[in-house]
Design a protein around this motif. Structure first.
Motif, PDB file in Angstrom:
ATOM      1  N   GLY A 139      29.702  41.276  52.032  1.00  0.00           N
ATOM      2  CA  GLY A 139      28.284  41.378  52.344  1.00  0.00           C
ATOM      3  C   GLY A 139      27.429  41.509  51.098  1.00  0.00           C
ATOM      4  O   GLY A 139      26.270  41.107  51.083  1.00  0.00           O
ATOM      5  N   LEU A 140      28.013  42.065  50.030  1.00  0.00           N
ATOM      6  CA  LEU A 140      27.271  42.264  48.784  1.00  0.00           C
ATOM      7  C   LEU A 140      27.443  41.059  47.872  1.00  0.00           C
ATOM      8  O   LEU A 140      28.563  40.596  47.643  1.00  0.00           O
ATOM      9  CB  LEU A 140      27.769  43.518  48.066  1.00  0.00           C
ATOM     10  CG  LEU A 140      27.557  44.853  48.791  1.00  0.00           C
ATOM     11  CD1 LEU A 140      28.216  45.981  48.000  1.00  0.00           C
ATOM     12  CD2 LEU A 140      26.071  45.135  48.978  1.00  0.00           C
ATOM     13  N   ASN A 141      26.331  40.581  47.308  1.00  0.00           N
ATOM     14  CA  ASN A 141      26.400  39.422  46.420  1.00  0.00           C
ATOM     15  C   ASN A 141      27.259  39.689  45.193  1.00  0.00           C
ATOM     16  O   ASN A 141      27.961  38.802  44.714  1.00  0.00           O
ATOM     17  CB  ASN A 141      24.997  38.995  45.999  1.00  0.00           C
ATOM     18  CG  ASN A 141      24.594  37.676  46.623  1.00  0.00           C
ATOM     19  OD1 ASN A 141      25.289  37.152  47.495  1.00  0.00           O
ATOM     20  ND2 ASN A 141      23.489  37.130  46.190  1.00  0.00           N
ATOM     21  N   ALA A 142      27.207  40.901  44.663  1.00  0.00           N
ATOM     22  CA  ALA A 142      28.014  41.228  43.475  1.00  0.00           C
ATOM     23  C   ALA A 142      29.495  41.005  43.760  1.00  0.00           C
ATOM     24  O   ALA A 142      30.231  40.466  42.913  1.00  0.00           O
ATOM     25  CB  ALA A 142      27.757  42.676  43.064  1.00  0.00           C
ATOM     26  N   LEU A 143      29.937  41.402  44.962  1.00  0.00           N
ATOM     27  CA  LEU A 143      31.338  41.203  45.328  1.00  0.00           C
ATOM     28  C   LEU A 143      31.628  39.722  45.584  1.00  0.00           C
ATOM     29  O   LEU A 143      32.687  39.218  45.187  1.00  0.00           O
ATOM     30  CB  LEU A 143      31.676  42.040  46.564  1.00  0.00           C
ATOM     31  CG  LEU A 143      31.764  43.545  46.326  1.00  0.00           C
ATOM     32  CD1 LEU A 143      31.925  44.312  47.638  1.00  0.00           C
ATOM     33  CD2 LEU A 143      32.926  43.881  45.388  1.00  0.00           C
ATOM     34  N   ARG A 144      30.696  39.033  46.254  1.00  0.00           N
ATOM     35  CA  ARG A 144      30.893  37.588  46.456  1.00  0.00           C
ATOM     36  C   ARG A 144      31.089  36.878  45.122  1.00  0.00           C
ATOM     37  O   ARG A 144      32.029  36.088  44.944  1.00  0.00           O
ATOM     38  CB  ARG A 144      29.674  36.992  47.169  1.00  0.00           C
ATOM     39  CG  ARG A 144      29.525  37.341  48.625  1.00  0.00           C
ATOM     40  CD  ARG A 144      28.195  36.795  49.134  1.00  0.00           C
ATOM     41  NE  ARG A 144      27.932  37.135  50.523  1.00  0.00           N
ATOM     42  CZ  ARG A 144      26.715  37.262  51.026  1.00  0.00           C
ATOM     43  NH1 ARG A 144      25.646  37.074  50.269  1.00  0.00           N
ATOM     44  NH2 ARG A 144      26.539  37.583  52.304  1.00  0.00           N
ATOM     45  N   PHE A 145      30.185  37.158  44.182  1.00  0.00           N
ATOM     46  CA  PHE A 145      30.250  36.491  42.875  1.00  0.00           C
ATOM     47  C   PHE A 145      31.560  36.839  42.155  1.00  0.00           C
ATOM     48  O   PHE A 145      32.175  35.982  41.521  1.00  0.00           O
ATOM     49  CB  PHE A 145      29.059  36.895  42.006  1.00  0.00           C
ATOM     50  CG  PHE A 145      27.723  36.392  42.496  1.00  0.00           C
ATOM     51  CD1 PHE A 145      27.636  35.464  43.526  1.00  0.00           C
ATOM     52  CD2 PHE A 145      26.549  36.850  41.925  1.00  0.00           C
ATOM     53  CE1 PHE A 145      26.406  34.999  43.977  1.00  0.00           C
ATOM     54  CE2 PHE A 145      25.311  36.389  42.361  1.00  0.00           C
ATOM     55  CZ  PHE A 145      25.239  35.470  43.391  1.00  0.00           C
ATOM     56  N   PHE A 146      31.955  38.100  42.227  1.00  0.00           N
ATOM     57  CA  PHE A 146      33.189  38.542  41.572  1.00  0.00           C
ATOM     58  C   PHE A 146      34.398  37.786  42.115  1.00  0.00           C
ATOM     59  O   PHE A 146      35.247  37.292  41.354  1.00  0.00           O
ATOM     60  CB  PHE A 146      33.372  40.048  41.758  1.00  0.00           C
ATOM     61  CG  PHE A 146      34.670  40.581  41.205  1.00  0.00           C
ATOM     62  CD1 PHE A 146      34.877  40.673  39.840  1.00  0.00           C
ATOM     63  CD2 PHE A 146      35.684  40.974  42.060  1.00  0.00           C
ATOM     64  CE1 PHE A 146      36.073  41.156  39.325  1.00  0.00           C
ATOM     65  CE2 PHE A 146      36.885  41.458  41.568  1.00  0.00           C
ATOM     66  CZ  PHE A 146      37.080  41.548  40.191  1.00  0.00           C
ATOM     67  N   HIS A 147      34.495  37.671  43.450  1.00  0.00           N
ATOM     68  CA  HIS A 147      35.634  36.978  44.063  1.00  0.00           C
ATOM     69  C   HIS A 147      35.603  35.482  43.750  1.00  0.00           C
ATOM     70  O   HIS A 147      36.647  34.884  43.458  1.00  0.00           O
ATOM     71  CB  HIS A 147      35.618  37.188  45.575  1.00  0.00           C
ATOM     72  CG  HIS A 147      35.771  38.620  46.004  1.00  0.00           C
ATOM     73  ND1 HIS A 147      36.754  39.444  45.502  1.00  0.00           N
ATOM     74  CD2 HIS A 147      35.065  39.367  46.901  1.00  0.00           C
ATOM     75  CE1 HIS A 147      36.644  40.644  46.058  1.00  0.00           C
ATOM     76  NE2 HIS A 147      35.635  40.620  46.900  1.00  0.00           N
ATOM     77  N   ILE A 148      34.420  34.886  43.819  1.00  0.00           N
ATOM     78  CA  ILE A 148      34.297  33.443  43.547  1.00  0.00           C
ATOM     79  C   ILE A 148      34.707  33.150  42.100  1.00  0.00           C
ATOM     80  O   ILE A 148      35.482  32.222  41.833  1.00  0.00           O
ATOM     81  CB  ILE A 148      32.854  32.961  43.821  1.00  0.00           C
ATOM     82  CG1 ILE A 148      32.561  32.984  45.328  1.00  0.00           C
ATOM     83  CG2 ILE A 148      32.647  31.544  43.267  1.00  0.00           C
ATOM     84  CD1 ILE A 148      31.090  32.751  45.677  1.00  0.00           C
ATOM     85  N   LEU A 149      34.213  33.964  41.166  1.00  0.00           N
ATOM     86  CA  LEU A 149      34.529  33.767  39.756  1.00  0.00           C
ATOM     87  C   LEU A 149      36.019  33.978  39.494  1.00  0.00           C
ATOM     88  O   LEU A 149      36.652  33.194  38.765  1.00  0.00           O
ATOM     89  CB  LEU A 149      33.694  34.731  38.917  1.00  0.00           C
ATOM     90  CG  LEU A 149      33.682  34.503  37.393  1.00  0.00           C
ATOM     91  CD1 LEU A 149      33.194  33.105  37.050  1.00  0.00           C
ATOM     92  CD2 LEU A 149      32.812  35.562  36.720  1.00  0.00           C
ATOM     93  N   SER A 150      36.601  35.004  40.102  1.00  0.00           N
ATOM     94  CA  SER A 150      38.038  35.274  39.922  1.00  0.00           C
ATOM     95  C   SER A 150      38.872  34.107  40.436  1.00  0.00           C
ATOM     96  O   SER A 150      39.836  33.679  39.781  1.00  0.00           O
ATOM     97  CB  SER A 150      38.427  36.563  40.662  1.00  0.00           C
ATOM     98  OG  SER A 150      37.776  37.689  40.119  1.00  0.00           O
ATOM     99  N   ALA A 151      38.514  33.591  41.592  1.00  0.00           N
ATOM    100  CA  ALA A 151      39.259  32.470  42.181  1.00  0.00           C
ATOM    101  C   ALA A 151      39.142  31.220  41.311  1.00  0.00           C
ATOM    102  O   ALA A 151      40.131  30.507  41.089  1.00  0.00           O
ATOM    103  CB  ALA A 151      38.762  32.189  43.589  1.00  0.00           C
TER     104      ALA A 151
END
Length: 347
Positions: free
Chosen positions: A76-88
């Protein structure tokens, strides 16, 4: 035998139960035999059984990403979305993102940043079409699919003994059961968001007409709304509705409560895509709801905050058997399983 793809399912794991966490948990059950699934929990409620990103053990997290074939992100949080997308992306993994919400008030710059990050995903699922009017996403890999998934009834907890006893007692007296629920007793436009006040007034009118009913309204969380909760309890007594209306605060499976109800109501004055309405329709229960937002096919509507229209529709449902027929075309469990299996299998 075809080797199963490895899915890293990322998002809040229940408890607590909320729209996104319920969706994630049901999705895991839906696809357990189609994919090899591991979980990364984002809930503030740390559970021993699941790795939680809030523990900040990033090496362990990146090992999970490296193990997977793709990430399925429900953050739900953009910071977490960005973190997961970047890690992947850095580890060369495919990415599926479900957008459960996207606020209207985002600035142009923030939307531009979101669009760049989201564009790195291989599949983007929006839980409604309205969100796609707020953010521009690549059409070829963007899909609209409502968040509802069929409840796993064998996984749902049985109702608390006191609630089951209440149901049994009222049904034994020949009463029809009406149910509703609220996350909290929030207010919007200086009105009760979930319409407890409307329900109390309607029950008083129905009682005066001699229709035997019992209304159970569950408030999941009291928080700072204790005075409002107590005020409603006092109103129930003052109006002599103790035998017709139960305002309760129980940790329970609302889908299990709806399973035993005759009518489900949702008189909210603001709303999203209500999971309760879709669950009730899936259970073939008549659902009466405000028209404050677009509701699923099969929902019986009344004008938002119109007490007279609400009471008229509710009395019609309780006294006219044909009015209770649910005309919704519920998709089956197999439909959702096939949809997600084919969509995720395409990456």
């Amino acid at each position: 035998m075809t080797k199963k793809k490895k899915m890293l399912l990322v998002g809040p794991v229940p408890p607590p139960a909320g729209g996104v966490s319920i969706h994630l948990w049901r999705l895991k059950h839906l696809l357990d035999d189609q994919f090899e699934i591991d979980l990364v929990d984002e809930s503030r409620n740390i559970k021993a059984a699941y790795f939680n990103i809030r523990q900040k053990k990033f090496l362990r997290y990146w090992k999970k990403v490296a193990w997977s074939d793709f990430l399925f992100i429900h953050s739900g949080l953009n910071a977490l979305r960005f973190f997961h997308i970047l890690s992947a992306k850095l580890l060369g993994k495919k990415i599926v993102l479900t957008l459960h919400a996207y606020p209207e008030e985002k600035s142009g710059l923030n939307r531009w940043i979101d669009e760049r990050f989201f564009g790195w995903c291989d599949i983007i699922i929006s839980v409604n079409a309205e969100m796609l009017e707020r953010v521009t996403l690549p059409a070829k890999k963007t899909f609209v699919q409502y968040a509802f998934l069929p409840p796993v009834m064998q996984e749902e907890k049985e109702l608390p003994a006191a609630v089951q006893q209440l149901l049994s007692t009222q049904k034994a007296q020949g009463k029809k059961i009406i149910v509703s629920n609220a996350w909290r007793l929030d207010r919007f436009n200086n009105q009760d968001v979930y319409g407890v006040d409307m329900c109390l007034a309607a029950v008083k009118k129905i009682k005066d007409k001699g229709v035997p009913i019992h209304f159970i309204f569950n408030i999941a969380t009291i928080d700072m709304f204790g005075p409002a909760y107590e005020a409603y309890q006092q109103q129930i007594v003052a109006d002599g509705l103790q035998n017709e209306f139960s305002l309760i605060n129980e940790e329970l499976s609302f889908v299990k409560l709806m399973e035993q109800a005759d009518v489900v109501v949702r008189p909210t004055n603001t709303d999203g895509d209500s999971l309760s309405i879709r669950e009730a329709l899936f259970l073939n229960k008549p659902v009466l709801s405000s028209d404050v937002v677009k509701r699923p096919e099969g929902t019986i509507l009344f004008a938002n905050r119109n007490q007279e229209a609400f009471e008229k529709a509710l009395i019609e449902l309780l006294t006219n058997e044909t009015a209770q027929l649910n005309q919704a075309s519920s998709n089956s469990y197999d439909y959702y399983k096939s949809y997600y299996t084919h969509l995720l299998g395409s990456i």
